[in-house]
Design a protein around this motif. Structure first.
Motif, PDB file in Angstrom:
ATOM      1  N   ALA A  54       6.609  15.471 -10.730  1.00 41.88           N
ATOM      2  CA  ALA A  54       6.096  14.111 -10.584  1.00 41.88           C
ATOM      3  C   ALA A  54       5.217  13.732 -11.774  1.00 41.88           C
ATOM      4  O   ALA A  54       5.259  12.585 -12.245  1.00 41.88           O
ATOM      5  N   GLU A  55       4.437  14.692 -12.267  1.00 46.47           N
ATOM      6  CA  GLU A  55       3.548  14.403 -13.403  1.00 46.47           C
ATOM      7  C   GLU A  55       4.354  14.087 -14.657  1.00 46.47           C
ATOM      8  O   GLU A  55       4.090  13.091 -15.347  1.00 46.47           O
ATOM      9  N   PHE A  56       5.346  14.911 -14.976  1.00 47.83           N
ATOM     10  CA  PHE A  56       6.185  14.663 -16.144  1.00 47.83           C
ATOM     11  C   PHE A  56       6.910  13.337 -15.995  1.00 47.83           C
ATOM     12  O   PHE A  56       6.975  12.532 -16.937  1.00 47.83           O
ATOM     13  N   SER A  57       7.488  13.097 -14.817  1.00 50.52           N
ATOM     14  CA  SER A  57       8.277  11.882 -14.593  1.00 50.52           C
ATOM     15  C   SER A  57       7.420  10.633 -14.714  1.00 50.52           C
ATOM     16  O   SER A  57       7.856   9.623 -15.273  1.00 50.52           O
ATOM     17  N   SER A  58       6.203  10.684 -14.203  1.00 48.86           N
ATOM     18  CA  SER A  58       5.306   9.533 -14.302  1.00 48.86           C
ATOM     19  C   SER A  58       4.910   9.275 -15.754  1.00 48.86           C
ATOM     20  O   SER A  58       4.863   8.129 -16.211  1.00 48.86           O
ATOM     21  N   MET A  59       4.647  10.346 -16.487  1.00 45.57           N
ATOM     22  CA  MET A  59       4.225  10.216 -17.888  1.00 45.57           C
ATOM     23  C   MET A  59       5.328   9.608 -18.745  1.00 45.57           C
ATOM     24  O   MET A  59       5.062   8.835 -19.672  1.00 45.57           O
TER      25      MET A  59
ATOM     26  N   SER B 222       0.822  -1.221   0.000  1.00 44.40           N
ATOM     27  CA  SER B 222       0.000   0.000   0.000  1.00 44.40           C
ATOM     28  C   SER B 222       0.850   1.263   0.000  1.00 44.40           C
ATOM     29  O   SER B 222       0.330   2.365  -0.196  1.00 44.40           O
ATOM     30  N   CYS B 223       2.162   1.132   0.218  1.00 42.55           N
ATOM     31  CA  CYS B 223       3.039   2.304   0.234  1.00 42.55           C
ATOM     32  C   CYS B 223       3.181   2.857  -1.178  1.00 42.55           C
ATOM     33  O   CYS B 223       3.358   2.104  -2.141  1.00 42.55           O
ATOM     34  N   GLY B 224       3.104   4.182  -1.306  1.00 41.20           N
ATOM     35  CA  GLY B 224       3.144   4.807  -2.622  1.00 41.20           C
ATOM     36  C   GLY B 224       4.344   5.718  -2.811  1.00 41.20           C
ATOM     37  O   GLY B 224       4.866   6.296  -1.854  1.00 41.20           O
ATOM     38  N   TYR B 225       4.783   5.836  -4.062  1.00 36.26           N
ATOM     39  CA  TYR B 225       5.916   6.694  -4.428  1.00 36.26           C
ATOM     40  C   TYR B 225       5.553   7.514  -5.665  1.00 36.26           C
ATOM     41  O   TYR B 225       4.702   7.115  -6.472  1.00 36.26           O
ATOM     42  N   THR B 226       6.256   8.625  -5.840  1.00 36.08           N
ATOM     43  CA  THR B 226       6.295   9.304  -7.133  1.00 36.08           C
ATOM     44  C   THR B 226       7.723   9.211  -7.657  1.00 36.08           C
ATOM     45  O   THR B 226       8.684   9.266  -6.884  1.00 36.08           O
TER      46      THR B 226
ATOM     47  N   SER C 208      13.890   5.957 -22.353  1.00 30.82           N
ATOM     48  CA  SER C 208      15.314   5.751 -22.147  1.00 30.82           C
ATOM     49  C   SER C 208      15.922   7.035 -21.575  1.00 30.82           C
ATOM     50  O   SER C 208      15.316   8.109 -21.642  1.00 30.82           O
ATOM     51  N   LYS C 209      17.124   6.931 -21.038  1.00 30.09           N
ATOM     52  CA  LYS C 209      17.779   8.108 -20.483  1.00 30.09           C
ATOM     53  C   LYS C 209      18.023   9.167 -21.546  1.00 30.09           C
ATOM     54  O   LYS C 209      17.867  10.371 -21.284  1.00 30.09           O
ATOM     55  N   ASP C 210      18.406   8.746 -22.743  1.00 35.95           N
ATOM     56  CA  ASP C 210      18.633   9.711 -23.827  1.00 35.95           C
ATOM     57  C   ASP C 210      17.334  10.397 -24.223  1.00 35.95           C
ATOM     58  O   ASP C 210      17.313  11.619 -24.461  1.00 35.95           O
ATOM     59  N   GLU C 211      16.253   9.630 -24.326  1.00 38.45           N
ATOM     60  CA  GLU C 211      14.961  10.223 -24.672  1.00 38.45           C
ATOM     61  C   GLU C 211      14.512  11.214 -23.614  1.00 38.45           C
ATOM     62  O   GLU C 211      14.007  12.308 -23.936  1.00 38.45           O
ATOM     63  N   ALA C 212      14.667  10.850 -22.357  1.00 37.25           N
ATOM     64  CA  ALA C 212      14.262  11.755 -21.275  1.00 37.25           C
ATOM     65  C   ALA C 212      15.095  13.032 -21.291  1.00 37.25           C
ATOM     66  O   ALA C 212      14.563  14.128 -21.098  1.00 37.25           O
TER      67      ALA C 212
ATOM     68  N   ALA D 203       9.884  28.388 -10.102  1.00 37.52           N
ATOM     69  CA  ALA D 203       9.093  28.814  -8.952  1.00 37.52           C
ATOM     70  C   ALA D 203       7.736  29.376  -9.373  1.00 37.52           C
ATOM     71  O   ALA D 203       6.744  29.232  -8.650  1.00 37.52           O
ATOM     72  N   ALA D 204       7.682  29.980 -10.556  1.00 36.45           N
ATOM     73  CA  ALA D 204       6.435  30.602 -11.018  1.00 36.45           C
ATOM     74  C   ALA D 204       5.489  29.622 -11.690  1.00 36.45           C
ATOM     75  O   ALA D 204       4.288  29.886 -11.796  1.00 36.45           O
ATOM     76  N   GLU D 205       6.000  28.474 -12.147  1.00 31.20           N
ATOM     77  CA  GLU D 205       5.184  27.501 -12.877  1.00 31.20           C
ATOM     78  C   GLU D 205       4.717  26.393 -11.943  1.00 31.20           C
ATOM     79  O   GLU D 205       5.439  25.423 -11.703  1.00 31.20           O
ATOM     80  N   SER D 206       3.527  26.523 -11.436  1.00 32.97           N
ATOM     81  CA  SER D 206       3.031  25.501 -10.505  1.00 32.97           C
ATOM     82  C   SER D 206       2.750  24.173 -11.196  1.00 32.97           C
ATOM     83  O   SER D 206       2.795  23.110 -10.562  1.00 32.97           O
ATOM     84  N   ASN D 207       2.466  24.193 -12.502  1.00 33.87           N
ATOM     85  CA  ASN D 207       2.158  22.958 -13.229  1.00 33.87           C
ATOM     86  C   ASN D 207       3.142  22.705 -14.370  1.00 33.87           C
ATOM     87  O   ASN D 207       2.815  22.011 -15.326  1.00 33.87           O
ATOM     88  N   GLY D 208       4.344  23.253 -14.261  1.00 30.77           N
ATOM     89  CA  GLY D 208       5.335  23.078 -15.310  1.00 30.77           C
ATOM     90  C   GLY D 208       6.028  21.732 -15.219  1.00 30.77           C
ATOM     91  O   GLY D 208       5.786  20.935 -14.306  1.00 30.77           O
ATOM     92  N   PRO D 209       6.937  21.454 -16.160  1.00 27.73           N
ATOM     93  CA  PRO D 209       7.620  20.147 -16.197  1.00 27.73           C
ATOM     94  C   PRO D 209       8.744  20.008 -15.179  1.00 27.73           C
ATOM     95  O   PRO D 209       9.262  18.909 -14.984  1.00 27.73           O
TER      96      PRO D 209
END
Length: 336
Positions: free
Chosen positions: A246-251, A189-193, A256-260, A216-222
């Motif tokens: 967390a949203e970008f990383s999950s998506m 049940s333990c969760g991670y991002t 691959s590391k190069d793609e990221a 700091a100004a982008e609350s929903n940025g990557p």
């Protein structure tokens, strides 16, 4: 303390305790168990201590630079943990930081991977690097620790698994005799991002300041954070780390590391003025699959039985401090 890379397949000596994981939690447990007079051996799949207190060092064109690409700083919420951090400050591996009103924070004096160096050097335990434990087998009153090929790489009467909860579950599911699922089902049940980290070299400090303001100004940025290490007296930020949200990383977790790295730098370039988006000589990405605990267990450790305890930051949450408290609790359980 002595360290070894495991290369042999000979029978291993039976230690009093095996600790799997050389991060904050594992080294804390090992130090306390060793101080109690037990023969302790730590196993870690990487080639360095620290876990997510990680540093990557530059090579060739970037020699002399380093990137603290995991945990970069941490809060110190209580007096017991503050006393431990104070010992690291005295030893020269940590320093205090000014934080928001009433919030104590600390970071490494330089490289995060060296933050726990005093603990490892003074501890009464051995460390075996590049030893990835995949399975536990109970034989004649002790645990054999096996790697993915089924080779015995360690043996101990008691074991502390100081790893992310999903990795512990995978080990227990393969263990023999089978560990009853109800004994560790709470771990599921333990969760991670997750978090992708973008590592760059040699950006002007003015650009770093602009990036920090943008993030700091982008609350929903990557991006969620920007860190830099600037050589003394330089107008260049010698090493820069951007943590993805967390949203970008999950998506993009399975990229691959190069793609990221390409995706993250493209997102960065779009946020810079024209003419400032040239890609630096060093540009790479690192994936933290279990970066931050979102759903903690709610207690300091989990005893599967009297000889096997599970621990980590997933127990209490609260980052480095939670991992330290979990290591303390795991040692107490194995000593009781």
């Amino acid at each position: 303390m002595s360290t070894h890379a495991i290369t042999d397949t000979q029978p291993r000596p039976i230690d009093d305790v095996a600790v799997v994981g050389a991060g904050v939690c594992g080294l804390t447990a090992a130090a306390q168990l060793g101080a109690a007079g037990l023969r302790v051996r730590v196993f870690d799949k990487s080639g360095a201590i620290g876990g997510r207190l990680a540093t990557r060092r530059g090579r060739e064109a970037t020699a002399g630079l380093f990137w603290n690409h995991g945990t970069n700083r941490f809060t110190v919420p209580d007096e017991a943990f503050a006393a431990f951090v104070g010992e690291l400050v005295t030893a020269g591996s940590a320093r205090w930081e000014s934080g928001a009103s009433g919030v104590r924070r600390a970071t490494a004096a330089a490289e995060m991977r060296d933050l726990l160096r005093p603990l490892a050097e003074r501890g009464s335990f051995d460390i075996e690097y590049r030893a990835q434990i995949a399975q536990l087998v109970r034989v004649d009153g002790h645990w054999r620790l096996l790697d993915g090929a089924g080779t015995t790489v360690g043996a101990a009467r008691r074991v502390a698994l100081a790893l992310p909860a999903p990795q512990i579950v995978a080990i227990l599911q393969r263990s023999s005799p089978a560990v009853a699922r109800e004994r560790y089902s709470d771990l599921e049940s333990c969760g991670y991002t997750p978090c992708w980290a973008l590592l760059l070299a040699s950006l002007p400090t003015t650009r770093i300041e602009r990036l920090q303001a943008i993030v700091a100004a982008e609350s929903n940025g990557p991006f969620s954070a920007v860190y830099s290490q600037e050589p003394q007296g330089s107008q260049q930020a010698g090493a820069v780390v951007l943590h993805a949200s967390a949203e970008f990383s999950s998506m993009h977790l399975e990229r691959s590391k190069d793609e990221a790295a390409d995706l993250l730098f493209d997102a960065l370039r779009r946020r810079l003025p024209d003419g400032e988006g040239a890609r630096p000589a060093a540009c790479s990405a690192h994936r933290w699959r279990f970066a931050q605990v979102t759903v903690p267990l709610g207690r300091a450790s989990l005893a599967v039985d009297g000889s096997l305890v599970c621990c980590g930051d997933w127990c209490l949450g609260d980052g480095v401090a939670g991992a330290w408290h979990s290591g303390v609790a795991a040692a107490k359980t194995l000593l009781s």
